[in-house]
Each structure stands twice: as structure tokens, then as C-alpha cells.
Scaffold this motif. Structure first.
Motif, PDB file in Angstrom:
ATOM      1  N   ARG A 280       4.454  23.737   6.057  1.00  0.00           N
ATOM      2  CA  ARG A 280       3.176  23.142   6.429  1.00  0.00           C
ATOM      3  C   ARG A 280       2.620  23.665   7.744  1.00  0.00           C
ATOM      4  NH1 ARG A 280       5.478  20.686   2.704  1.00  0.00           N
ATOM      5  NH2 ARG A 280       4.433  19.215   1.292  1.00  0.00           N
ATOM      6  N   ARG A 281       3.206  24.744   8.237  1.00  0.00           N
ATOM      7  CA  ARG A 281       2.630  25.395   9.419  1.00  0.00           C
ATOM      8  C   ARG A 281       1.307  26.074   9.085  1.00  0.00           C
ATOM      9  NH1 ARG A 281       7.700  28.764  11.754  1.00  0.00           N
ATOM     10  NH2 ARG A 281       7.646  29.426   9.567  1.00  0.00           N
ATOM     11  N   ASP A 282       1.013  26.210   7.788  1.00  0.00           N
ATOM     12  CA  ASP A 282      -0.243  26.859   7.406  1.00  0.00           C
ATOM     13  C   ASP A 282      -1.461  25.971   7.615  1.00  0.00           C
ATOM     14  OD1 ASP A 282       0.062  24.955   5.443  1.00  0.00           O
ATOM     15  OD2 ASP A 282       0.112  26.365   3.761  1.00  0.00           O
ATOM     16  N   TRP A 283      -1.253  24.747   8.139  1.00  0.00           N
ATOM     17  CA  TRP A 283      -2.391  23.853   8.370  1.00  0.00           C
ATOM     18  C   TRP A 283      -3.407  24.510   9.297  1.00  0.00           C
ATOM     19  CZ3 TRP A 283      -4.242  22.187  13.009  1.00  0.00           C
ATOM     20  CH2 TRP A 283      -3.420  22.325  14.126  1.00  0.00           C
ATOM     21  N   LEU A 284      -2.912  25.271  10.282  1.00  0.00           N
ATOM     22  CA  LEU A 284      -3.804  25.906  11.243  1.00  0.00           C
ATOM     23  C   LEU A 284      -4.675  26.961  10.568  1.00  0.00           C
ATOM     24  CD1 LEU A 284      -4.597  25.992  14.201  1.00  0.00           C
ATOM     25  CD2 LEU A 284      -2.793  27.672  14.592  1.00  0.00           C
ATOM     26  N   LEU A 285      -4.117  27.682   9.602  1.00  0.00           N
ATOM     27  CA  LEU A 285      -4.879  28.688   8.870  1.00  0.00           C
ATOM     28  C   LEU A 285      -6.022  28.031   8.094  1.00  0.00           C
ATOM     29  CD1 LEU A 285      -5.275  31.587   7.830  1.00  0.00           C
ATOM     30  CD2 LEU A 285      -3.603  31.074   6.035  1.00  0.00           C
ATOM     31  N   TYR A 286      -5.708  26.949   7.374  1.00  0.00           N
ATOM     32  CA  TYR A 286      -6.745  26.255   6.608  1.00  0.00           C
ATOM     33  C   TYR A 286      -7.816  25.674   7.524  1.00  0.00           C
ATOM     34  CZ  TYR A 286      -4.028  26.515   2.288  1.00  0.00           C
ATOM     35  OH  TYR A 286      -3.352  26.951   1.179  1.00  0.00           O
ATOM     36  N   ALA A 287      -7.378  25.029   8.605  1.00  0.00           N
ATOM     37  CA  ALA A 287      -8.337  24.417   9.519  1.00  0.00           C
ATOM     38  C   ALA A 287      -9.203  25.470  10.205  1.00  0.00           C
ATOM     39  CB  ALA A 287      -7.598  23.571  10.559  1.00  0.00           C
ATOM     40  N   GLY A 288      -8.586  26.582  10.623  1.00  0.00           N
ATOM     41  CA  GLY A 288      -9.346  27.624  11.298  1.00  0.00           C
ATOM     42  C   GLY A 288     -10.322  28.325  10.374  1.00  0.00           C
ATOM     43  N   ALA A 289      -9.851  28.721   9.189  1.00  0.00           N
ATOM     44  CA  ALA A 289     -10.739  29.391   8.232  1.00  0.00           C
ATOM     45  C   ALA A 289     -11.846  28.444   7.770  1.00  0.00           C
ATOM     46  CB  ALA A 289      -9.932  29.887   7.035  1.00  0.00           C
ATOM     47  N   GLY A 290     -11.496  27.178   7.585  1.00  0.00           N
ATOM     48  CA  GLY A 290     -12.509  26.203   7.187  1.00  0.00           C
ATOM     49  C   GLY A 290     -13.569  26.005   8.243  1.00  0.00           C
ATOM     50  N   SER A 291     -13.157  25.989   9.505  1.00  0.00           N
ATOM     51  CA  SER A 291     -14.121  25.827  10.594  1.00  0.00           C
ATOM     52  C   SER A 291     -15.090  27.004  10.647  1.00  0.00           C
ATOM     53  CB  SER A 291     -13.374  25.700  11.929  1.00  0.00           C
ATOM     54  OG  SER A 291     -12.559  24.559  11.953  1.00  0.00           O
ATOM     55  N   LEU A 292     -14.548  28.219  10.482  1.00  0.00           N
ATOM     56  CA  LEU A 292     -15.404  29.403  10.504  1.00  0.00           C
ATOM     57  C   LEU A 292     -16.386  29.383   9.335  1.00  0.00           C
ATOM     58  CD1 LEU A 292     -12.802  32.166  11.441  1.00  0.00           C
ATOM     59  CD2 LEU A 292     -14.582  31.192  12.908  1.00  0.00           C
ATOM     60  N   ALA A 293     -15.897  28.991   8.151  1.00  0.00           N
ATOM     61  CA  ALA A 293     -16.768  28.938   6.983  1.00  0.00           C
ATOM     62  C   ALA A 293     -17.856  27.883   7.156  1.00  0.00           C
ATOM     63  CB  ALA A 293     -15.943  28.654   5.728  1.00  0.00           C
ATOM     64  N   ALA A 294     -17.479  26.729   7.706  1.00  0.00           N
ATOM     65  CA  ALA A 294     -18.457  25.659   7.908  1.00  0.00           C
ATOM     66  C   ALA A 294     -19.531  26.081   8.911  1.00  0.00           C
ATOM     67  CB  ALA A 294     -17.751  24.388   8.381  1.00  0.00           C
ATOM     68  N   LEU A 295     -19.122  26.733  10.005  1.00  0.00           N
ATOM     69  CA  LEU A 295     -20.084  27.193  11.001  1.00  0.00           C
ATOM     70  C   LEU A 295     -21.008  28.261  10.421  1.00  0.00           C
ATOM     71  CD1 LEU A 295     -17.824  27.364  14.184  1.00  0.00           C
ATOM     72  CD2 LEU A 295     -19.688  25.748  13.732  1.00  0.00           C
ATOM     73  N   ALA A 296     -20.418  29.173   9.628  1.00  0.00           N
ATOM     74  CA  ALA A 296     -21.239  30.213   9.009  1.00  0.00           C
ATOM     75  C   ALA A 296     -22.239  29.606   8.039  1.00  0.00           C
ATOM     76  CB  ALA A 296     -20.352  31.218   8.289  1.00  0.00           C
ATOM     77  N   GLY A 297     -21.783  28.642   7.242  1.00  0.00           N
ATOM     78  CA  GLY A 297     -22.683  27.993   6.299  1.00  0.00           C
ATOM     79  C   GLY A 297     -23.796  27.236   7.012  1.00  0.00           C
ATOM     80  N   LEU A 298     -23.433  26.571   8.097  1.00  0.00           N
ATOM     81  CA  LEU A 298     -24.440  25.839   8.875  1.00  0.00           C
ATOM     82  C   LEU A 298     -25.466  26.788   9.473  1.00  0.00           C
ATOM     83  CD1 LEU A 298     -25.016  22.901   9.679  1.00  0.00           C
ATOM     84  CD2 LEU A 298     -23.718  23.310  11.788  1.00  0.00           C
ATOM     85  N   GLY A 299     -24.972  27.949   9.925  1.00  0.00           N
ATOM     86  CA  GLY A 299     -25.894  28.931  10.473  1.00  0.00           C
ATOM     87  C   GLY A 299     -26.856  29.457   9.413  1.00  0.00           C
ATOM     88  N   VAL A 300     -26.365  29.683   8.186  1.00  0.00           N
ATOM     89  CA  VAL A 300     -27.234  30.162   7.109  1.00  0.00           C
ATOM     90  C   VAL A 300     -28.292  29.128   6.786  1.00  0.00           C
ATOM     91  CG1 VAL A 300     -27.289  30.778   4.661  1.00  0.00           C
ATOM     92  CG2 VAL A 300     -25.478  31.695   6.140  1.00  0.00           C
ATOM     93  N   VAL A 301     -27.892  27.864   6.697  1.00  0.00           N
ATOM     94  CA  VAL A 301     -28.842  26.788   6.388  1.00  0.00           C
ATOM     95  C   VAL A 301     -29.895  26.686   7.495  1.00  0.00           C
ATOM     96  CG1 VAL A 301     -29.107  24.299   6.105  1.00  0.00           C
ATOM     97  CG2 VAL A 301     -27.202  25.488   5.013  1.00  0.00           C
ATOM     98  N   ALA A 302     -29.444  26.748   8.732  1.00  0.00           N
ATOM     99  CA  ALA A 302     -30.377  26.651   9.848  1.00  0.00           C
ATOM    100  C   ALA A 302     -31.381  27.805   9.820  1.00  0.00           C
ATOM    101  CB  ALA A 302     -29.608  26.637  11.159  1.00  0.00           C
ATOM    102  N   ALA A 303     -30.897  28.998   9.473  1.00  0.00           N
ATOM    103  CA  ALA A 303     -31.781  30.162   9.433  1.00  0.00           C
ATOM    104  C   ALA A 303     -32.845  30.043   8.351  1.00  0.00           C
ATOM    105  CB  ALA A 303     -30.948  31.432   9.222  1.00  0.00           C
ATOM    106  N   THR A 304     -32.539  29.324   7.278  1.00  0.00           N
ATOM    107  CA  THR A 304     -33.517  29.185   6.188  1.00  0.00           C
ATOM    108  C   THR A 304     -34.472  28.021   6.415  1.00  0.00           C
ATOM    109  OG1 THR A 304     -31.963  27.811   4.914  1.00  0.00           O
ATOM    110  CG2 THR A 304     -31.927  30.176   4.504  1.00  0.00           C
ATOM    111  N   VAL A 305     -34.065  27.066   7.253  1.00  0.00           N
ATOM    112  CA  VAL A 305     -34.891  25.864   7.469  1.00  0.00           C
ATOM    113  C   VAL A 305     -35.797  26.023   8.687  1.00  0.00           C
ATOM    114  CG1 VAL A 305     -34.829  23.410   8.042  1.00  0.00           C
ATOM    115  CG2 VAL A 305     -33.237  24.339   6.338  1.00  0.00           C
ATOM    116  N   LEU A 306     -35.212  26.547   9.766  1.00  0.00           N
ATOM    117  CA  LEU A 306     -36.000  26.648  10.994  1.00  0.00           C
ATOM    118  C   LEU A 306     -37.037  27.750  10.883  1.00  0.00           C
ATOM    119  CD1 LEU A 306     -33.108  26.311  13.627  1.00  0.00           C
ATOM    120  CD2 LEU A 306     -34.734  24.540  12.856  1.00  0.00           C
ATOM    121  N   PRO A 307     -38.183  27.573  11.489  1.00  0.00           N
ATOM    122  CA  PRO A 307     -39.236  28.609  11.427  1.00  0.00           C
ATOM    123  C   PRO A 307     -38.789  29.839  12.210  1.00  0.00           C
ATOM    124  CG  PRO A 307     -39.823  26.863  12.993  1.00  0.00           C
ATOM    125  CD  PRO A 307     -38.606  26.370  12.274  1.00  0.00           C
ATOM    126  N   PRO A 308     -39.235  31.029  11.793  1.00  0.00           N
ATOM    127  CA  PRO A 308     -38.857  32.270  12.489  1.00  0.00           C
ATOM    128  C   PRO A 308     -39.462  32.316  13.884  1.00  0.00           C
ATOM    129  CG  PRO A 308     -40.521  32.705  10.822  1.00  0.00           C
ATOM    130  CD  PRO A 308     -40.128  31.264  10.646  1.00  0.00           C
TER     131      PRO A 308
END
Length: 262
Positions: free
Chosen positions: A234-262
Motif C-alpha cells: 500500500r505504499r503506492d497510495w502516494l502514486l495514486y494521490a499524486g497522479a490524481g492531483s495532477l489529472a484533476a488540476l489539468a482537467g480544471l485548467g482545461v475547463v477554465a480555459a473553455t469557460v473563461l473569456p480569452p
């Protein structure tokens, strides 16, 4: 196009959040396993408990293994089926699950009954695999298992079988991992008293939760690994948490880029 990109961003964010959640659950379970002291069965008290010993059959008897003529107490099973779509082909999981029956854990001081129907089963022993071609008759044990209502039925076949060679559409792999009587087993769960009259007899059982006023265990786990192996796994918890955080931030950035005006 921006709508499609936004939806993809939301999906990426959701996957990331799920990854973070899974990682933190793995971390919590690792902490619970590491911080709970293994208890002699003879000295069990109501509440969270961890025992290690030999798995023995109960009065309910062992189960037939899903895909062989062996007997077992627990089994993890998976069915993979070969599928082809255009230029793509792969093994697809057709079904998976666990089968359980109550069993005893004997640690030399006494034995305790485990009711694992609601437990997380984590078997790391050797995986047995039976390969059955689409034109072959499965062994009786597999046929019997497939006839159950909760399991996949017969495999699909190619529309034009004459054009299908090598590994064919409908070929299957039947995988199983077993906990057998006599195997060493680790159980973390909730000990509850079942009303024995004689001190030292089997007056406890391990279940997920008990309505007896005592705290329930945070984890109900049955495994064939040692405590140290479970903690290391269960030492792999850090891998899941870290990769998940990066994916969530990337997804949030994509959503923000499509919603906010240029």
C-alpha cells in the motif's frame, strides 16, 4: 469544439478526484494495518481486531473452486474473453468477483469464526489460469460456475468463423486465486461476542460491524499476505494521490480555459 474540450476536461477532473480518493483510502488502510497490534485469538475483546493464523473449514464446509475441482474457503475469479473490432483486438474482462464461506482462523491459542461475505478479499497467491477455446467444451467445474445466475454465460462467437484464426473471438481465460484450508491467513475486522458460556471457547466472531455498542473496525480485510507485505503493497497510495492531483488540476485548467473569456 469548446464544449467537447470542456467535457473532456470535466472527465479528466473526475478521474483525478477519484484517483486522489483511492490513494488516500489506501493510505488510511495502510495506517490502520500498521497501527493495529496482532491479537491472540484467546485474548480477543469486542471491537477492532487483527488476527493471523491457519484457515480452517467451518460447519458450512469448503466451497468448490470456481474453475477447478479443488475446495476453497475464498476465491477471487476473473473471466477474460478475446474480442476483435476492426484492426483492434484484446482480452476483455467479461466478469470478475469473489466467492466466500465462513471459516475459522486458528492461531494456536484458540480459533475464531470469520464471516467474510462483506470483507475486502486480497489474495496474492499464484493465479491459476484455464484457457478454453470458443469451440471447446469447458471443464465441468467451469460449466457449473457459468450456470450460476450471477456469472457470465456462454462466450460470443465470430460472425464468420472461417475468417477467424489464431486466437479466436470467444476464446476465454478463466483465472482464479484461492484461499484453501490449511493456508495462512490475515484478518482485520470487528470482533463481536456470540454468547459462549465457557471461557476460552469460540465466543467471538470477526465481521464487518457489530451492533453491540463497541467501535467497529475501519477496515474488514481478509488476505493471504503477511502484515508487512500488506503495508508495503500500500505504499503506492502516494502514486495514486499524486497522479490524481495532477489529472484533476489539468482537467480544471482545461475547463477554465473553455469557460473563461480569452
Amino acid at each position: 469544439m469548446s464544449v467537447v474540450v470542456g467535457v473532456l476536461g470535466l472527465l479528466l477532473f473526475t478521474v483525478g478526484v477519484l484517483g486522489v480518493g483511492y490513494g488516500w483510502r489506501r493510505r488510511r488502510h495502510r495506517s490502520v494495518i500498521a497501527s493495529t497490534e496482532t491479537t491472540d485469538v484467546l485474548r480477543l475483546t469486542p471491537g477492532p481486531a487483527e488476527v493471523v493464523g491457519t484457515a480452517e473449514r467451518s460447519d458450512d464446509g469448503p466451497l468448490p473452486a470456481p474453475f477447478s475441482e479443488e475446495s476453497c474457503l475464498l476465491a477471487e475469479w476473473e473471466i477474460e474473453e478475446w474480442e476483435e473490432s476492426g484492426k483492434h483486438s484484446s482480452w476483455r474482462t467479461e466478469g470478475k468477483g469473489t466467492v466466500t464461506t465462513p471459516f475459522y482462523v486458528d492461531d494456536g491459542t484458540d480459533r475464531v469464526l470469520v464471516r467474510p461475505s462483506e470483507a475486502t478479499v486480497d489474495l496474492a497467491g499464484s493465479r491459476e489460469t484455464t484457457h478454453v477455446g470458443v469451440d471447446e467444451e469447458p471443464p465441468e467445474s467451469i460449466r457449473r460456475f457459468l450456470d450460476l445466475d450471477s456469472t457470465p454465460g456462454d462466450p460470443n462467437e465470430a460472425l464468420i468463423k472461417a475468417l477467424d484464426w489464431g486466437t479466436q473471438v470467444g476464446d476465454r481465460k478463466y483465472h482464479q486465486r484461492l484461499l484453501k484450508p490449511g493456508d495462512e491467513v490475515y484478518v482485520h475486522g470487528t470482533a463481536t461476542r456470540v454468547g459462549a458460556e465457557t471461557f476460552g471457547s469460540n465466543d467471538f466472531e470477526l465481521i464487518e460491524s457489530a451492533d453491540d455498542g463497541h467501535p467497529d473496525a475501519e477496515l474488514f480485510l481478509v488476505a493471504d499476505s503477511t502484515e508487512s507485505e500488506l503495508i508495503a503493497d500500500r505504499r503506492d497510495w502516494l502514486l495514486y494521490a499524486g497522479a490524481g492531483s495532477l489529472a484533476a488540476l489539468a482537467g480544471l485548467g482545461v475547463v477554465a480555459a473553455t469557460v473563461l473569456p480569452p
